[in-house]
Design an enzyme around this catalytic site. Sequence first.
Site, mmCIF file in Angstrom:
data_model
loop_
_atom_site.group_PDB
_atom_site.id
_atom_site.type_symbol
_atom_site.label_atom_id
_atom_site.label_comp_id
_atom_site.label_asym_id
_atom_site.label_seq_id
_atom_site.Cartn_x
_atom_site.Cartn_y
_atom_site.Cartn_z
ATOM 1 N N TYR A 65 0.858 -1.114 -0.054
ATOM 2 C CA TYR A 65 -0.102 0.082 0.056
ATOM 3 C C TYR A 65 0.802 1.298 0.126
ATOM 4 O O TYR A 65 1.948 1.350 0.728
ATOM 5 C CB TYR A 65 -0.896 -0.071 1.266
ATOM 6 C CG TYR A 65 -1.945 1.227 1.320
ATOM 7 C CD1 TYR A 65 -2.948 1.538 0.489
ATOM 8 C CD2 TYR A 65 -1.684 2.127 2.566
ATOM 9 C CE1 TYR A 65 -3.643 2.678 0.501
ATOM 10 C CE2 TYR A 65 -2.695 3.243 2.453
ATOM 11 C CZ TYR A 65 -3.486 3.546 1.725
ATOM 12 O OH TYR A 65 -4.493 4.455 1.854
ATOM 13 N N ASP A 71 9.141 3.159 0.059
ATOM 14 C CA ASP A 71 8.130 3.647 0.782
ATOM 15 C C ASP A 71 8.384 3.243 2.488
ATOM 16 O O ASP A 71 8.109 2.135 2.620
ATOM 17 C CB ASP A 71 6.685 3.023 0.471
ATOM 18 C CG ASP A 71 5.644 3.674 1.283
ATOM 19 O OD1 ASP A 71 5.678 4.369 2.121
ATOM 20 O OD2 ASP A 71 4.538 3.387 0.577
ATOM 21 N N LYS A 118 3.912 8.988 9.148
ATOM 22 C CA LYS A 118 3.893 8.235 10.498
ATOM 23 C C LYS A 118 4.638 8.796 11.536
ATOM 24 O O LYS A 118 4.468 9.969 12.074
ATOM 25 C CB LYS A 118 3.410 6.583 10.454
ATOM 26 C CG LYS A 118 2.377 6.583 9.444
ATOM 27 C CD LYS A 118 2.109 4.858 9.057
ATOM 28 C CE LYS A 118 0.856 4.871 8.342
ATOM 29 N NZ LYS A 118 0.683 4.122 7.282
HETATM 30 C C1 LIG Z 1 0.097 4.561 5.917
HETATM 31 C C2 LIG Z 1 0.869 4.361 4.508
HETATM 32 C C3 LIG Z 1 1.024 5.356 3.697
HETATM 33 C C4 LIG Z 1 0.033 6.249 3.684
HETATM 34 O O1 LIG Z 1 0.174 7.428 4.537
HETATM 35 P P1 LIG Z 1 -1.049 8.500 4.807
HETATM 36 O O2 LIG Z 1 -0.407 9.225 6.060
HETATM 37 O O3 LIG Z 1 -2.125 7.479 5.654
HETATM 38 O O4 LIG Z 1 -1.767 9.006 3.756
HETATM 39 C C5 LIG Z 1 1.639 4.935 2.578
HETATM 40 N N1 LIG Z 1 2.645 3.835 2.548
HETATM 41 C C6 LIG Z 1 2.580 3.144 3.784
HETATM 42 C C7 LIG Z 1 3.748 2.196 3.557
HETATM 43 C C8 LIG Z 1 1.573 3.128 4.746
HETATM 44 O O5 LIG Z 1 1.856 2.337 5.661
#
Ligand SMILES: *Cc1c(COP(=O)(O)O)cnc(C)c1O
Length: 428
Positions: free
Chosen positions: A142, A237, A265
């Site tokens: 994701y 990511d 995060k």
């Molecule tokens: C949570 C998440 C996102 C998106 O971040 P948001 O702050 O919710 O937009 C993107 N990549 C990964 C791996 C994530 O866990």
Amino acid sequence: MTKSEALYQEALQVIPGGVNSPVRAFGSIGATPKFIRSAQGAYLYDEDGMQYIDYVGSWGPMILGHGRQEVLEQAISACRRGLSFGAATAAEVEMAELVCGMVPSVEMVRMVNSGTEAVMSAIRVARGYTGRNKIIKFSGCYHGHSDGLLVKAGSGAMTAGVPDSLGVPSGCTQDTLSAAYNDLESVEGIFRMCGEEIAAVVVEPVAANMGVVPPVPGFLEGLRSLCSAYGALLVFDEVITGFRLGADGAQGYYHVAPDLTAFGKIIGGGMPVGAYGGRREVMELVAPLGGVYQAGTLSGNPVAMAAGIAQLTALKAHPEWYQQLNGQAERFFQGIGAILQKLGLPYQVNYVGSLGCLYFTGQAVTDYESAKSSDTGLFARYCREMMERGIYLAPSQFEAIFVSMAHTEEILGRTLELMEKCLGACGQ
Ligand SMILES: *Cc1c(COP(=O)(O)O)cnc(C)c1O
């Protein structure tokens, strides 16, 4: 009816599904959401006064636990100086220097407001830099909810992506190619077919949105060499893994340097923050220096920067915290395995550092296909039982368990005892 249930009924009238992010709904475990009133340390407290040991940690940011004094104080004092200026601040320089100092592959960084924005912008930069359009992503990874990345890739490798959501034009995902996680050959196949058109490979260096799937040895290294060989950029990511596996994230943990990294995060300490950065030569393309446009009214917000800086500064100053946290979490995840073994239920416990996941399957979980072999009905029963006994787990099989610095040996031990009772009850 509990207060949470009453609030949920009210919420359903005015908020789609009653929640502001689908992962907060409890539908997949056949329950309704708890409405949280406050949090402290390893605990959440709901509107009915129930206490829960929290294994979600706001989906990652709260690595130090809730209500950390040093983070709160900085955020509150920043509030008093002003909530937003829409102008340059010293805090943004401090944040950028912190991130560049902690993560060696990052020489320049741009702050944004979410992980979604961070990955979306990093991809734009990669396309601008290479002058190419296509990207490769992995099934089950994701990367936020931007159009081009909402591809689950049921279609398998080497086919153009099919959007995973209504409202995403197929034109937006036709340049998103999907490969299988931990399967270098599926990536090589795509590169052989259209390597000259690939701008970037984007990957969660530890996949943490299909449960937790660590990279097999050689996978990340292989992606690095393929990208270098074909002139594509490697984009990590690290929205979950950044500052979690260690101060230098998954790239430090596995010793593989990407060209660009997305953060989120933890970097905001609980405030809405994201960031993307990487090699200077690449980041120099970002406006106003270069031709890749990306902007944000609230980007680098002073209160958000204060909270994030306080959390990162604490983490940077205490490398031993990571050792302690990862060691404690590892014993906890092994403890979960020992319980399942004793109960004779089929299971896999995958973990890296303070991220882990329990799957109810006899099959090793190494990618999206094997993750889906887990018995989600059993997971739902187990998760509801745990919730009733005061353990707050992500209400989905395909989310991680997040352990924080506030989870003491005693709290983790108490959790294992309750887990044994719940699993014993649901495994019948
Ligand atoms: C949570 C998440 C996102 C998106 O971040 P948001 O702050 O919710 O937009 C993107 N990549 C990964 C791996 C994530 O866990």
